[in-house]
Design an enzyme around this catalytic site. Sequence first.
Site, short mmCIF file in Angstrom:
data_model
loop_
_atom_site.label_atom_id
_atom_site.label_comp_id
_atom_site.label_asym_id
_atom_site.label_seq_id
_atom_site.Cartn_x
_atom_site.Cartn_y
_atom_site.Cartn_z
N ARG A 1 0.82 -1.21 0.00
CA ARG A 1 0.00 0.00 0.00
C ARG A 1 0.86 1.26 0.00
O ARG A 1 0.32 2.36 -0.06
CB ARG A 1 -0.87 0.05 1.26
N ARG B 1 -21.40 -1.26 0.65
CA ARG B 1 -20.89 -2.49 1.27
C ARG B 1 -21.30 -2.64 2.72
O ARG B 1 -21.41 -3.75 3.22
CB ARG B 1 -19.34 -2.48 1.27
N ARG C 1 -19.55 -2.06 5.42
CA ARG C 1 -18.54 -2.55 6.35
C ARG C 1 -18.29 -1.48 7.42
O ARG C 1 -18.59 -0.31 7.22
CB ARG C 1 -17.25 -2.80 5.55
#
Length: 189
Positions: A95, A134, A136
Amino acid sequence: MLFRSGPPGAGKGTQAQQLAQGQGLLHLSTGDLLRAEVAAGTALGQEAAAVMARGELVSDGLVLAIVRSRLEQQAADRQQGDSGTSGWLLDGFPRNRAQAEALEALLAELGQPIELVVLMELDDDLLMQRLLGRGRADDNAEVIRHRLTVYRDQTAPLIAYYRERGLLASVDAQGSIEAIAARIQTLLG
Ligand code: AMP
């Protein structure tokens, strides 16, 4: 061997899982592994939880330790003739530049080069829609915006890093799961 990248919400998790399964590769998602540590309440998970909830990057040392142990385990299994998986697919890692350089060193040690880096491209509006859809824990609007900033500042520079090494391939991440999977298959030849 293969490795993929892209902004959060580009659908990399879904595609990575399917592709790894289809090709008999070890699917190594640092996000999934970190969420499992959080769920299990380990010391590592407790250290990571607050950072993840803010949409920031967990420390390089912690993530690298996870990746190293999995890749070394796979290499050891293969040496012992256990042919469970024939390679790996890294999902959500590296990342940032420090992770990319550490990965390069680790792979040199293991004698396992990266074959391909797949960048999944999606415009910001679609990304936001997918992430909000999503549900989440780290997917509320404020955290998402922060994750996109982190992506732009720290992860996006890896596009040039891998392009310079001749490893980068881009895929249009708009459309159905099947359509995107077909584009990735074309890349793989
Ligand atoms: P993901 O499932 O890939 O979107 O990752 C979810 C969260 O886990 C990220 O927002 C980070 O907080 C953390 N994370 C996952 N992969 C990494 C990584 N390679 N380096 C640092 N943090 C990571």
